[in-house]
Structures are given as C-alpha cells and as structure tokens.
Design a protein around this motif. Structure first.
Motif, short mmCIF file in Angstrom:
data_model
loop_
_atom_site.label_atom_id
_atom_site.label_comp_id
_atom_site.label_asym_id
_atom_site.label_seq_id
_atom_site.Cartn_x
_atom_site.Cartn_y
_atom_site.Cartn_z
N LYS A 83 0.84 -1.20 0.00
CA LYS A 83 0.00 0.00 0.00
C LYS A 83 0.87 1.25 0.00
O LYS A 83 0.57 2.23 -0.68
N LYS A 96 21.53 -8.41 1.59
CA LYS A 96 22.17 -9.37 0.70
C LYS A 96 21.28 -9.73 -0.48
O LYS A 96 21.74 -10.02 -1.55
N GLN A 97 19.99 -9.76 -0.21
CA GLN A 97 19.10 -10.04 -1.34
C GLN A 97 18.05 -8.95 -1.43
O GLN A 97 17.93 -8.12 -0.56
N GLU A 98 17.31 -8.98 -2.49
CA GLU A 98 16.31 -7.95 -2.75
C GLU A 98 15.31 -7.86 -1.60
O GLU A 98 15.07 -8.86 -0.94
N ARG A 104 12.45 -8.16 0.85
CA ARG A 104 11.58 -9.31 0.99
C ARG A 104 10.18 -9.09 0.45
O ARG A 104 9.54 -10.01 -0.02
N SER A 106 9.38 -7.50 -5.80
CA SER A 106 9.44 -6.55 -6.90
C SER A 106 8.08 -5.96 -7.22
O SER A 106 7.98 -5.02 -8.00
N GLY A 110 10.49 -0.17 -11.91
CA GLY A 110 11.78 0.17 -11.31
C GLY A 110 12.82 -0.88 -11.64
O GLY A 110 12.50 -2.01 -11.94
N VAL A 111 14.08 -0.46 -11.60
CA VAL A 111 15.19 -1.37 -11.83
C VAL A 111 16.00 -1.44 -10.54
O VAL A 111 16.45 -0.42 -10.04
N ALA A 112 16.19 -2.62 -10.02
CA ALA A 112 16.89 -2.78 -8.75
C ALA A 112 18.39 -2.93 -8.98
O ALA A 112 18.83 -3.80 -9.72
N PHE A 113 19.16 -2.09 -8.31
CA PHE A 113 20.62 -2.22 -8.36
C PHE A 113 21.06 -3.01 -7.13
O PHE A 113 20.52 -2.84 -6.05
N ARG A 114 22.08 -3.82 -7.29
CA ARG A 114 22.56 -4.61 -6.16
C ARG A 114 23.42 -3.75 -5.24
O ARG A 114 24.07 -2.81 -5.69
N ASP A 135 24.77 -9.93 9.69
CA ASP A 135 24.29 -11.23 10.14
C ASP A 135 23.75 -11.16 11.55
O ASP A 135 23.82 -12.10 12.31
N GLN A 182 20.91 -15.89 9.03
CA GLN A 182 22.26 -15.37 8.84
C GLN A 182 23.28 -16.46 8.57
O GLN A 182 24.21 -16.29 7.81
N LEU A 213 18.58 -5.11 -16.75
CA LEU A 213 19.51 -6.05 -16.15
C LEU A 213 19.43 -7.40 -16.83
O LEU A 213 20.44 -8.10 -16.98
#
Lengths: 480, 780, 127
Positions: A157, A195-197, A199, A202, A216-220, A336, B156, B667
């Motif tokens: 939302k 570390k990852q997109e 949660r 997209s 949108g384009v996700a950059f790492r 971590d 982790q 990408l």
C-alpha cells in the motif's frame, strides 16, 4: 510531441530503427494507428509536468519493518510518565486493535531522551544525533495513517496505494507521466543494503497495469551494483553497436505482429537502455570518485553505517544524473545480526539503536551533501514506513504495529521546511485532527513533481486510473 | 441497484401481508436488522462441495475437442467473440515442449511433428512429452516453488542442508510415475506414519521440513512455534489455497477462520521434529562416491582434526555448559532436566539442541574466553590453545579443495522422536509466543467442515499428521482438487481460473469460469487424481492449441484476455531461458536427479563461509558437466541467489511462492547480452549450427532459426542478417589493426579449415544476437 | 380480512416512496456495489463522460439515502450525518458534471471517498 520532432528525437538518439511500422497507445491515453506512425514512439521521452515542478527527483527512503516514531520524532512525555502502566481505555476508542481488552503495559525505554532542535524546535530523540541538525529542512507528517494488516500488505500500500497487487508503484506513475530525464539510465531505480532484494518483492516497484517499461530497476548493493555491465573483452564497441542495431531490427520486424504487447516493446527497449547503461552506469554508481571527506560524512568508514551510507551516496549520484525516482529500502543494520529490520516487537532499544545508527549519519550527510551541491531545492527526500508502532508492546520491551497515527516526513525541495503537520494523541496511539493517508502522501509528492494526481491518468480496461485510486488530497500545509 | 432494493421491499411486503407475525406499524427500532430475502451469508464458494457439471451447449460445436473447450467457448461466445484459429504446428510443438519439458524442441522433433500425417499426431506428441522424464523435472520445479525449496537453512548462518536434494528427486519421480495427487499429498504430510517402511515416503516429508531455520536461535521453544507456524501456513497456502496464517494473531479478517481454528491446525504438527541423519537402506552410487570423497578428505586431514579435537576436549565440558546456558529460560529448563522427567516438549527441545549443536559451539566458547582478557574463565592456557587451534584451522582450510561440498549419505525427514504423545498446543494471544492461552486439540476449521480428525497413534508416532492428510487428500475436501487443477491451468495459460492461486478465500478472486473449475476438479478426482491425465486433456484441447496472434477485436473486448479467445503469450521463466540456451548450445547435461550443483557466479557476488559448519557458501562444481545441469539442480542457497536465474524472476525460497512474476529490465538484457557464460553458449551454438548446416549461409541461418524458433528465417530476415554479417566482418577486421586483437570463435566446430576466422567471429555475434531476440525468450 | 388489506395497503404505500426501514441489510455486498460505483464515477468524471457520471452519482445519491434511513433506525447519529453528507456530495457532483466543471466534480468525488472512509472507521467490520 508531434511526429516530426519524434523523428528528430529518434535520429538524435541514434536508435536507428527507421521504417518499422508500429501502432500503440500514446502515454496519457489515446491511440494512434500503424498507418501514420513511421517510427517507434519512445515511451520514456521527457514530458512536461502539469504545472511547474518544485522538484525533479524523489528519494524515497523506505524504513523497512516500521520504526517506532515514538522513539525518534514524536515526543510523548505523557507516555513516558505512564510507562509501565496499562493503557487508559479512552485512547483505544474508535480503533480496532487485535489486542483489545488486555493490551499490555505502556512501554518507554529508559534510555530515551528528546530534545528540540533548530529554529523550528522540532523534537528528535537521542537516537538521531546527526539528523537532528537538519531539523529545519524537514516537514513532519505526524498524523500518518494507513491500513496495517501485515508488513507485506502495508508495504504494498505504501508503494502502490493498494493492499492488493496489480497497481503501479509511485515511481512507475512518475516515470510514466514525466518520462526519463536521462536516457542513459533507468528513470526509476531501487536501491537496498541487504544481501538479497527486499523481501516484500518486486511488486513494490512494479509498473502494474502501466506499460512494463515504467517499472523500477533494482541495483545490487556492494561492489557490483549491476552485473554484466562490461562487454566481454573480445567484443569491441562498434561490433556491439552493430549487434544491438541488428537486435532492434529483428525485434521490430517480428514485433510488428504484436502491437499491443507492451511487454515485448519494453523488452526491446530494455536493450537500448542496457546498452547506454554500459557507459553511464559504472560511472553513476562508482563511489571511488568521491572525496575522502564525502565518504567519511556518509559513514563509509564505519561498519555500522557503511552499507546504508553507500546506498545513499549512490542515490545522490543518481540524483545528479537525472534519475527521477530513487526508492531506497533499508536493510539489516548488522549484516548477520539479530534484527532483519526495524520491526521491533521486542528488544526495541537494541533494535532501534542499531537501525537508527545505520541511517542517522547517512541521511544527514545526504541532506548536507544535496545542499552543498545545490541540489537541495530540486530534490525531495521522503522518510516513509508501512506503519508506525504502538505505545505498548506485548513482549514488554517492544512495540506493536500502529496504523492509526505515526510520523513520516518530507525534506528538502518544495516542502515547508521546519514545519510539522498533524499530531497524535498524548500517548501516540491515534492521530488527532486531520490525517494524511498514503494517497494523500502520494498526491503531495506528485504535486511537488508538478503533477496533479487527478490528471495523472491511464486508461485501463475502459477505466481511467490514477495513482490515488479515488482518494488523495494534496496537503498544502506541507508545501513551502 | 435501487430497483433491486425496491423489489425486495415489495417482496417483504407480500411476505408480511400473508399474515406472518411482524407488525410493520411498530415503531420499535430494530436493533439487529434481520437480513431478509437476501441469502444469509452463504458459505464461501470454495468451501462448498465441487459441483458436477454438464458440458455447456455452444454454437461452434466443431471447435470442441475436449469438454474443457465447451466450458471455455461458452464464455468466449457470451462475449460475442470467436476463438482463434489453431497455431501452426511448429509454434505448437515449441510451445508444448517448453511448457511440458521446460526446453525448446530440437529441429528434428519439430520436423517430425510438422510432417506427421497421422490422425493422432497431437495425441502422440502429448504422450511423448508426458512420458519424458523431463516432464517430472519441470513439474518438480513448479512444486518446489510451493514447497519453498532450498538447499540451505537461510537466516544469517545459511547452513547447507545436504539432504534436501533427495526430496527434490522424490518429487521428480512422483510426477514421472504419475503418482496420484492424493497419495502425493499424503506422503509429504505423513509419509513416516502411513508407510514407515517405505524410504521414499519418508523422504517425501521433506516438504514439511524445508522451513527457513536459524540454528543460532536462543529460544528453542519459540523456534518450535515458528516452525509449526511455517508448516501450518505452508500447508494452508500450498494445498488448500487458504491464507490460514492470517488467523494466527487474530481471527481472520475476511474468512471464517478463527484463531482457535488456526492453532487447532498447528496442533497437528505439535510432535513433529526433524532427523537429519536417517540411515539409507541402500547405498547408491552417489552415496558411495560421496563417502569415498569424504573418506579421502578425512584421511588427509586426520592429523589436523585430531589435534583440533584434542584441544576442544580440554574445554568441552565448560564449552558445552556455556553453550547450553546461552539458551533462554524455558529452553534451559528442558535442557538441564534429567531425561527421565522429560515431557514431550522437553523431548522436542533436547532433540533440537542435539541437531543444532556441534564442535563449533565449543570452538566459539574457546574463542570468547581466549580473546576477552577480562573474561572470568580466561587463562594463559586458553589463549595458547586458541592460537594453536586457529593455526590448525588455517591449515585445514588448505584442504578445502578436496572437501566434498555436495552430496550426502543421510536422509532428512520428519520424526516424532519415537513417541506418540504430543506437547500441548495453545492459542497465543495476538499470535505472540509469550502469551499462551487455552490449549487446543487438532481440529479442522469449524466453519469449513464439521468433520473431526480421526487420530490413530502408533507406538512411535502421534498419528496427527495422518489425520490431517486424510482430510486434505480427500475427494470430499472442496479445496484440494480445485486448488491443484487451478495451478495446472495457470501453468499453461499464465493466469489461473482463480487468479489468486493460493487464496481461494473471500479476499481472493472468484473463479472467472466456475463451471470449468469444478469440471476440472471433479474430473481430476474421477481420474484417480492423475496429474498426467489432466495435463493431457489440456494439451489436447482447442483452447490450448489456439494461435497467440493478436486480434484487434479481441483485445478491444477483452484486453486482459480473460476468456482466452487468444492464446496468451508469455515470457519464459528463468529456468526455461537458461535451460533452453544450454539445450541450443548442445551443452545441457542430460542427467536426472542427484545433489545440487554450483555453476560459476560472477565475482562481486557476496560469498564467504557460513558459521555453523564452516563450509563455503558457494564452491563452484569442478566438473563442467555439473555446471551445465538443468537449472532445477542449481544449489538454492537462500542468501546467495544464483544471479542468472535471479534476474529472471525465480521463486522466492523463503516461503510458498505461488506465482512467477514477469519483469522486464535492462539487467536482464545485460545478462543475456554481456555474460561470458551466455557468450560461451552462443559460441557453442554457432559451432553446432556450422556442423549441422554446412557452409551455406542461408542454410546456417535456417538451422539457427530452426533450433531457436522452430522455423526458417524469412527472406527479409536473411537479408538483414546478411547485411549484418558483412558489416560485422568489416568492423572486426578493422579492429585487427588496433593491436589488441581478440575474437570470439565458434566452439566445437568439426571442420574449420578454409573458414575465415573473421567470418566465423561475425557469425558468433549473429548467433548471440539472434538468441537475445524476444522471439527466443517468449513462448508464443 | 380487512386488517390484512390494511396492512398490505400500508406496506405498498410505504414501498412506493422509500425503502422499509430496518428491513434492508446494509451489508458488505451492498457496500461493495457502492464502492465499485464510486470508482466508476471517478473514472467517468476523469474521462468527461457526462451521462455515465451522472448515472453513477445519482445511483450513489439514492444509495446514501438508503444508508441514512438504515442508520436512523439503528439510532446511530454519526452514521446518519455521514450518510447525509455523502448524499449531499453526490448531489453536488451531479451539479458540477452537468455544468461541465469536471475539476470541481473530481475534487468533490475525492471528498466523497474520504467520507466513506471516515464512516468505515467506526462502522465497517474488520477493516
């Protein structure tokens, strides 16, 4: 844009497609036929706003997990006094909480102190020592409201206006209505320091029912924000150019059979953009070009702030290069560590001290940096979250979700700097007075970009759709 | 709308005038307005039994090849439209092969089908595809999306789960054997209980134990709750299409599922734990190879490890005690209780403790006391020993190359720890673990069914999951068959009859063709829950055979293509793209099953080691054949998504993944266009084309198009490509004068003499470009 | 028999004018129809489709009338006021649309949507 200038644009852009007959719809509604169009219309061609825009760029800082603004901006001395006691019934009137008749005691962290800052006298807690210096740049929205089912739904939302997937995100609407200011980069970029997109997925930067090209384009994060950005060594620039021209031609020839298919069109275009990104993107995200002073300011030398600082520094670089909407999603404070994000149902003090530390210095640095570079007036920075947190918490040392009253803010370009709009009750449960829901927030952001949300429309399934669905009010008190 | 209300009012008037009680003249306000005439909140459509369906009458009866078509055509005709003509055969076989096997067909397969004059050509094709073992692989990938499959724990530490691949093999085999769906479900929920001697049924329970897990968690009791939550939510979403998880913290906001219902479902899993070291009945080749490799490693490192163990032994008692004391109160209570006094919950906690403890805990303890000079247990000895240990660890790392990083010799599956009595399940106030309320017994949602679970414990197991499985995998359950047939439908048509494939609740979408859905569901059960029969019927239908060509009038009337008057085009999913490129290049390793593999990943992607067993997060498989396995077998590490798949919207392995997104980003373009790996495949494809087509340019182009698109190139395309080649050769030749000359040649070419390398390099570029075109990455 | 005729007669009289209070259930489905109508209205105003917009607005006006009556008999004053307000907004939207003032109609439509939400906070089950 008329046909002649389109032709010129295309020639100048070097797309070299000529002679491909296509039909499709015009951005903004309407339809033109294949017979008249002799070339591909660029759906990201820059377009004028409805009225003069105050800002050119939005940096949308999504604080993932929902921070407790009662511990950051919304000072509630009454709550502090009542800490440890049960909540007075009167505060729960009119809202349905899942904790009815048995909400645990009110919580206040012993470490929490608040002070006033700047000419505006805005309150900041001890958790935000750096950001507080920018009090006078910020317009607080202290009566934010939303629908607070679960994070995923409320995040959806927050970004798309609806709790059901399928609607375009705010960045997509802006890309659609204004086009791209820099054809060498995506006009809508998503950054994150995890570390990852993110949660929530997209779907939060999706183009929904708008043509696919506006997503949108996700950059790492980290050293390789975009993989495969470099041509392999054996392929020279000219050979690649020739190959990409061939690709566009093949796609165009075949694609003429599927004129309504925006996905195919977007895929063809994505190669053009990819091509240009090869040169523009490495430079855009390359932080080694920044001075030591800047890197220090954004916290790049401190593990606690490094990842988020890098993200915001990238955001600033993208701002300079004309990216229109930069969606920054906060990640875990400690890579971590125990806390994924701000979602402190328990152990709030530990969670927020780490998360606040992660964002405080970098955001402050961003605001200062924008100012130094003369970008402050044309950039809108938004602090947003999917909801806030309640004065009570079941676990005894945290806070629950609060959709009835919490704080977000907008800063820099176009806002009524050093102001506060709206308020919550004495202990920060519900908003009092006029509220600002996600639609209102979107309408206001669009307004600052020179767009009337009522006129930002797209014809879908016979219906005229807009970002704010049937709602949305521009909150004029937030605008300078 | 108001006409309806007025009509209703008149109806009321008539009703009342017939002398029934109420005096309308009475002014007393009605406190609870009776819901008259409108049917009182009827039971949710998906909770009502599947209705037998009569095949509808349609105008264009000739179009109907299977009953499915009648149901579909009824909707098409109701919209005043006509269905599309059949797709041409080449398009059809490419589509069907991609859908069923997940890869493009070979030119020979295409040719055979196109030229097949027999009246049952389509039936033979469908049967061939469904009989292929790759069908099982493709269906397995779909199922693994739902099973939140991963080869690691996530969180982790992201420890490797070395045995999960056996579950994947189970799923592949289940589909290939056409195991009836009800049996498939029962084995995955309760294989250990219903078939204790069947090793495969045991492995099937990998479905339940794939939850993300955090071995570091200090609160074992809370972890149990979280695991039960995951299992319950997964089962609800994947099998029943119900968002039961929404009823954990409060009564469901839209569906009639209460918190009590939710926790009553959780109760079925109350005694469920996991054993990661079940012995295999029989060691296969994989196990033998693994053990051999492992033995080699053990031998080479024996001295080092023995020395390490000796050091740890000195501190073992303190270390273990320290480790145990780090757990939270209620966990500790269970841990330090003598076994004779264990309740079922204590049993569970202690079993978990065993699972998550190892030497690293002692190592961790030693590190803490050695490095912190202020620690009460710090001594000179701890410092020295720790230094020694670290040096040994560094030495040990040198042997990492020969340490097997994939493969296993055990089975991971559920266990009830050999006891039938279960820990209690309590409702949690607002879903908060720390706020337990009333205890509940296993039960099904009361508004959904009045059925009671029939729980029959054995000597070693509670029997609860069997009762749950029997209720779910049952013809009488209104959800199970509907949900599954809808998923299969969505696989072929991109969208389900119910769009919200995992939400058949009130907040989800209603079926766009309820008659079709119930027909499919009823038929599915009648056919003995045969999944292949369902696929076959869809494959042979007219609606599936339609062309995907655009039709302006259809687009205008039905822009979302809801009635399916046109076959929906769809981008290939991540696995199809990668596997098809591998197939085209001739490099796909055609091996079914086995442990997961690690293809190379670009530098810059975060890697490192995990903390639990000190194994590297991503160690590239040394054998190229392994690197070129199907994408299904690429190691799914929750914290390191494999980039080439990640960029094309794969499943999110943290939770039930219901629907693959389709994004379109630069990408993706960069990946397909600049990746060295993809270039390598283009080189191989170029080589293959040259070998198979000979020297003639037109023949080569045709061969390339046949491989990638199941058609020949047309005149315009050949002209375009010819121009390209000429120009490209010139550009490459010019580059030769620059000094730095590197070109990209085809690989695997059998006879290269006389071939101009510049021309060959230009041809590779041509191949690479054509493989990047939209036509490749879409199914038409 | 006379008494029966009297009852029938009075009922028919009542139905000729308005809905029988308290006998109509303003339930979720009823509200869903109104919400869909509101979305349709918003779209039609945006597309400047006069007749379609008038139709939508009129329908909403009538629905709010029903809602008002419903809450009158439930004795909920705040809901009555919100319904009244909504009805009045629906009426004014028709005025604006009829005079081609689509901008004001659009803004009024937003105000109407907000009123819906305000009432929902108290009267919608499980938001």
């Amino acid at each position: 844009m008329n046909n002649q200038s389109r032709r010129d644009f295309l020639r100048n852009a070097g797309l070299g497609l000529g002679g491909v007959a296509m039909s499709g719809y015009l951005p903004g509604g309407g339809f033109f036929s294949a017979a008249t169009a002799a070339e591909l219309v660029d759906p990201l061609t820059p377009k004028s706003p409805h009225f003069p825009a105050k800002v050119k760029t939005v940096i949308w800082l999504h604080m993932d997990g929902a921070p407790s603004t009662l511990d950051l901006f919304d000072y509630k001395p009454e709550l502090q006094k009542l800490a440890g006691k049960p909540i007075p019934e009167s505060f729960l009137k009119g809202i349905k909480t899942s904790t009815q008749g048995g909400i645990t005691k009110l919580f206040w962290s012993e470490k929490r102190t608040f002070k006033q800052y700047g000419d505006s006298g805005a309150y900041f807690s001890d958790l935000l020592p750096n950001l507080s210096a920018h009090a006078d740049k910020i317009a607080f929205i202290k009566s934010s409201v939303t629908v607070g089912a679960t994070h995923d739904i409320s995040i959806l939302k927050l970004n798309t206006g609806d709790v059901n997937p399928g609607r375009p995100s705010l960045g997509a609407w802006i890309s659609y209505q204004l086009g791209s200011a820099n054809k060498d980069l995506p006009s809508y970029v998503v950054l994150y320091n995890d570390k990852q997109e993110p949660r929530a997925g997209s779907v939060n930067w999706s183009s929904g029912f708008l043509p696919a090209v506006y997503q949108g384009v996700a950059f790492r994060p980290g050293d390789s924000p975009i993989l495969n950005l470099e041509r392999p060594g054996y392929m020279g620039a000219k050979e690649q150019r020739n190959s990409l021209d061939l690709l566009a031609r093949l796609n165009g020839q075949r694609g003429a059979r599927y004129t309504e298919d925006t996905e195919l069109i977007a895929r063809t275009r994505s190669y053009d953009l990819a091509d240009r990104m090869q040169t523009s993107a490495p430079e855009a995200v390359d932080l080694t070009k920044e001075t030591d002073a800047t890197r220090e300011a954004y916290g790049l030398n401190d593990e606690a702030t490094k990842s988020y600082g890098e993200t915001l520094l990238r955001a600033r670089r993208l701002t300079e290069r004309g990216v229109r909407f930069i969606q920054v999603v906060s990640g875990p404070a400690v890579a971590d560590g125990d806390f994924r994000n701000w979602d402190a149902h328990s152990k709030l003090e530990d969670n927020h001290s780490k998360n606040a530390r992660m964002v405080d210095k970098p955001i402050a640095a961003l605001l200062a940096d924008l100012k130094d570079r003369g970008l402050l007036d044309t950039t809108l920075v938004v602090w947003a979250s999917e909801f806030g947190r309640t004065p009570w918490g079941e676990s005894g040392d945290g806070r629950d979700h609060n959709a009835w009253g919490y704080t977000q803010w907008m800063a820099a370009g176009g806002v009524k700097a050093g102001s506060t709009f709206g308020a919550t009750d004495e202990i920060g449960v519900q908003s009092v007075g006029k509220t600002v829901d996600t639609y209102d927030l979107h309408a206001t952001v669009l307004n600052l970009m020179g767009l009337d949300h009522l006129k930002t429309t797209f014809l879908h399934d016979g219906r005229s759709e807009r970002p704010t669905v049937v709602y949305g009010e521009v909150i004029k008190d937030l605008i300078g | 709308m108001n006409q309806t209300l007025k009509k209703k009012a008149v109806y009321v008037a008539v009703l009342l005038s017939l002398g029934t009680a109420v005096a309308v003249a009475d002014d007393k306000p009605v406190t609870d307005a009776p819901k008259v005439s409108r049917a009182a909140a009827a039971k949710l459509w998906s909770w009502q039994p599947v209705q037998a369906q009569n095949t509808p009458q349609v105008k264009q009866q000739k179009w109907v090849r299977t009953p499915i078509d009648a149901f579909v055509l009824a909707k098409i005709e109701a919209k005043g439209l006509q269905p599309s003509k059949d797709a041409d055969r080449a398009t059809f076989i490419r589509r069907a092969t991609l859908d069923v096997l997940g890869v493009i067909p070979s030119p020979e397969e295409v040719k055979a089908f196109v030229n097949d004059k027999s009246p049952d050509a389509y039936e033979k094709l469908a049967d061939r595809l469904l009989a292929s073992p790759h069908y099982g692989e493709r269906q397995a990938r779909r199922w693994l999306d739902l099973a939140r499959y991963a080869d690691s724990t996530g969180f982790q530490n992201d420890t490797t789960r070395p045995n999960m691949w056996r579950y994947r093999d189970y799923v592949i085999n289940a589909f290939n054997q056409d195991k009836p769906y009800d049996r498939f479900v029962k084995e995955q929920l309760a294989g250990d209980e219903i078939a204790p001697d069947d090793q495969n049924a045991l492995i099937a329970t990998g479905f339940l134990i794939g939850y993300p897990d955090n071995y570091n968690s200090r609160d074992l009791v809370q972890r149990k709750y979280q695991i039960e939550t995951d299992m319950t939510d997964t089962v609800g979403l994947a099998l029943l299409g119900q968002t039961v998880g929404c009823a954990r913290c409060h009564n469901h906001k839209t569906d009639k599922i209460t918190q009590k219902d939710y926790f009553s479902l959780q109760a079925f899993f109350a005694n469920t734990s996991v054993n990661e070291k079940y012995a295999l009945k029989e060691k296969g080749e994989q196990e033998k190879n693994y053990e051999a490799a492992q033995a080699k490693y053990q031998e080479a490192t024996k001295s080092i490890r023995d020395q390490q163990k000796a050091i740890l032994d000195i501190f073992r008692e303190s270390g273990v005690k320290y480790h145990k004391e780090r757990y939270l109160t209620d966990s500790r209570e269970a841990i330090f209780k003598p076994e004779a006094q264990w309740t079922p919950l204590d049993r569970w906690v202690n079993h978990r403790l065993e699972n998550v403890s190892n030497d690293r805990d002692v190592e961790g303890y030693l590190r803490i006391v050695a490095e912190d000079k202020n620690h009460p247990q710090h001594t000179k000895e701890t410092e020295e020993k720790w230094a020694e240990f670290k040096k040994l660890a560094a030495d040990l790392k040198k042997f990492d190359d020969i340490k097997p990083n994939s493969g296993s010799r055990y089975i991971s599956a559920v266990t009830e720890l050999g006891h039938p009595d279960s820990p209690p399940t309590r409702i949690r106030f607002t879903g908060t673990h720390e706020k337990p309320l009333d205890e509940v017994q296993p039960a099904f949602p009361v508004a959904l069914t009045s059925e009671q679970p029939n729980i029959v414990p054995s000597a070693t197991s509670s029997g609860r999951r069997t009762a749950l499985a029997n209720w779910i995998a049952n013809a009488n359950n209104p959800l199970t068959a509907r949900v599954y047939v809808n998923r299969v439908w969505a696989q072929y048509f991109g969208t389900g009859i119910v769009k919200t494939v995992s939400d058949f609740g009130k907040a989800g979408d209603k079926p766009s063709n309820p008659e079709l859905l119930d027909y499919l569901a009823g038929n599915f059960v009648k056919d003995g829950w045969s999944i292949k029969k369902l696929h076959r019927q869809i494959l042979l239908s007219s609606v599936y055979r339609q062309s995907s060509d655009e039709r302006r009038e259809v687009y205008k009337a039905d822009p979302d293509n809801q009635v399916l008057a046109v076959f929906p085009r769809r981008r290939l999913d991540a696995e199809q793209i990668r596997d098809s490129l591998l197939t085209a290049s001739g490099q796909l390793t055609d091996k079914i099953g086995g442990p997961s593999v690690f293809p190379p990943i670009p530098g810059g992607v975060v890697t490192g080691y995990n903390n639990f067993d000190n194994n590297p997060l991503w160690k590239v498989s040394p054998d190229v054949k392994d690197q070129n396995r199907r994408s299904l077998y690429v190691f799914t590490r929750r914290s390191v998504p494999y980039p080439m798949l990640e960029v094309f919207d794969p499943a999110n392995p943290q939770l039930v993944h219901s629907k693959r997104d389709v994004t379109t980003t630069p990408l993706q373009a960069l990946t397909l266009f600049n990746s060295e790996t993809v270039f390598g495949w283009s080189q191989a494809l170029a080589g293959r084309v040259i070998n198979e087509a000979g020297r003639n340019e037109s023949a080569e182009v045709d061969r390339l198009y046949q491989i990638l698109f199941a058609r020949n190139a047309d005149k315009a395309e050949k002209a375009t490509l010819h121009t390209f080649l000429a120009h490209q050769e010139k550009l490459i030749r010019d580059k030769a004068t620059d000094g730095k000359f590197a070109i990209n040649l085809p690989t695997g070419v059998k006879a290269t003499q006389g071939q101009d390398p510049i021309h060959l390099a230009a041809f590779v570029d041509l191949v690479h470009t054509v493989a990047n075109s939209n036509e490749f990455s879409y199914r038409f | 028999m006379n008494k029966l005729k009297l009852i029938v007669y009075s009922l028919l009289v009542m139905t000729a004018t308005s809905v029988i209070a308290g006998e109509i259930s303003i339930d979720e489905d009823y509200m869903q129809v109104m919400e869909d109508r509101q979305k349709s209205l918003s779209s039609n105003i945006s597309l400047k489709k006069v007749n379609a917009a008038l139709n939508d607005a009129k329908s909403l006006e009538e629905s709010f009338n029903d809602v008002e009556t419903f809450y009158v008999h439930k004795g909920k004053e705040d809901a009555v006021n919100w319904s009244k307000e909504s009805r009045e907004l629906a009426v004014s939207i028709q005025k604006y649309v009829a005079s081609n003032d689509f901008d004001t109609a659009s803004q009024t439509s937003v105000a109407l949507a907000k009123t819906c939400k305000t009432c929902h906070r108290s009267y919608k089950k499980d938001t």
